[in-house]
Scaffold this motif. Structure first.
Motif, PDB file in Angstrom:
ATOM      1  N   GLU A 176       0.911  -1.159   0.065  1.00 42.13           N
ATOM      2  CA  GLU A 176       0.051   0.081  -0.062  1.00 42.13           C
ATOM      3  C   GLU A 176       0.825   1.222  -0.014  1.00 42.13           C
ATOM      4  OE1 GLU A 176      -3.683  -0.263   2.605  1.00 42.13           O
ATOM      5  OE2 GLU A 176      -2.576  -1.750   3.600  1.00 42.13           O
ATOM      6  N   ASP A 178       0.214   5.928   0.058  1.00 44.91           N
ATOM      7  CA  ASP A 178      -0.539   7.258  -0.050  1.00 44.91           C
ATOM      8  C   ASP A 178       0.489   8.155  -0.483  1.00 44.91           C
ATOM      9  OD1 ASP A 178      -3.047   6.244   0.894  1.00 44.91           O
ATOM     10  OD2 ASP A 178      -1.982   5.784   2.766  1.00 44.91           O
ATOM     11  N   VAL A 195      -5.857  12.797  -1.452  1.00 48.30           N
ATOM     12  CA  VAL A 195      -4.869  11.814  -0.971  1.00 48.30           C
ATOM     13  C   VAL A 195      -5.138  10.736  -1.928  1.00 48.30           C
ATOM     14  CG1 VAL A 195      -4.298  10.435   1.033  1.00 48.30           C
ATOM     15  CG2 VAL A 195      -5.070  12.737   1.541  1.00 48.30           C
ATOM     16  N   HIS A 197      -4.586   6.827  -2.822  1.00 48.91           N
ATOM     17  CA  HIS A 197      -4.393   5.919  -2.141  1.00 48.91           C
ATOM     18  C   HIS A 197      -4.150   4.459  -3.010  1.00 48.91           C
ATOM     19  CE1 HIS A 197      -3.933   2.857   1.241  1.00 48.91           C
ATOM     20  NE2 HIS A 197      -4.961   2.203   0.692  1.00 48.91           N
TER      21      HIS A 197
END
Length: 236
Positions: A176, A178, A195, A197
């Motif tokens: 993951e 961001d 943001v 993701h």
């Protein structure tokens, strides 16, 4: 430029050195010649939904300037040059259908560590996939240098169970990242922070099986949305 091209340019991939039935090859991103993957791509934002397919395949080893590279191609004809350094799988170059030789990346891009473990992190340059201007005309932000950013990708799990069209896969790697970006979404209200993701899942011995990109924004002028990519079929 459609999303199939954008996603492969952005990620080349995505991708390891552990034991495999065909010899040394990255466990989560096999590099053996002859392997192929078919994906379904879905783009969805307030302006509509689009679905398409694209394929990736391995072209095998190549020697260049005394170094060993592994080639990966997409169904649009682009060819990516990967190599293994001491710790990472790295993308070092790209060759399009109009080029005779690969074009070296200005800075080699880490795809992922060769032996990833929870907590491992690396930087990945990127750009918006689906963020776009809605009025007075539609325009994707893909080529806008002002909104390029760097994702810090982190391994958050090595035990995910993921179901896609190609089947259910256990003990998957989850990665993951961001990144906040600012876009002038409304001249009256000023810039808005978005943001980004980004999540990827890799199955051992198979490779990338699912990707999800979220770019949440909805104003009168600029909208974001979600992009998903799931494995439909693969051959080894």
């Amino acid at each position: 430029m459609n999303f199939a091209c954008r996603i492969t340019l952005a990620f080349a991939a995505a991708a390891l050195l552990a034991s495999c039935s065909k010899g040394p090859s990255p466990l989560y991103f096999p590099l053996d010649k002859g392997r192929s993957w078919t994906y379904e791509l879905i783009e969805a934002n307030p302006l509509g939904t689009k679905t398409e397919r694209f394929e990736m395949s391995n072209g095998g080893r190549r020697e260049r300037n005394g170094e060993t590279f592994y080639l990966r191609r997409n169904s649009l004809g682009s060819e990516y040059w990967l190599k293994l350094d001491d710790k990472n799988i790295v993308r070092t170059g790209l060759r399009t259908t109009v080029e005779f030789e690969p074009r070296d990346d200005a800075v080699p891009r880490t795809v992922m560590p060769i032996a990833p473990k929870i907590g491992d992190s690396w930087e990945s340059p990127s750009q918006p996939f689906i963020l776009e201007r809605a009025v007075p005309f539609r325009e994707r932000f893909l080529h806008h240098d002002s909104v390029r950013f760097t994702l810090v990708m982190t391994v958050t799990s090595v035990s995910e169970e993921v179901t896609v069209a190609a089947g259910t896969f256990k003990n998957c790697l989850k990665v993951e990242g961001d990144a906040p970006i600012n876009v002038l979404a409304d001249p009256r209200l000023g810039a808005s922070e978005v943001v980004i993701h980004h999540t990827e899942w890799y199955a051992p011995g198979v490779g990338l099986i699912k990707l999800k990109r979220e770019e949440p924004l909805e104003t009168t002028q600029i909208v974001g949305g979600e992009v998903t990519m799931e494995l439909l079929d693969y051959h080894d």
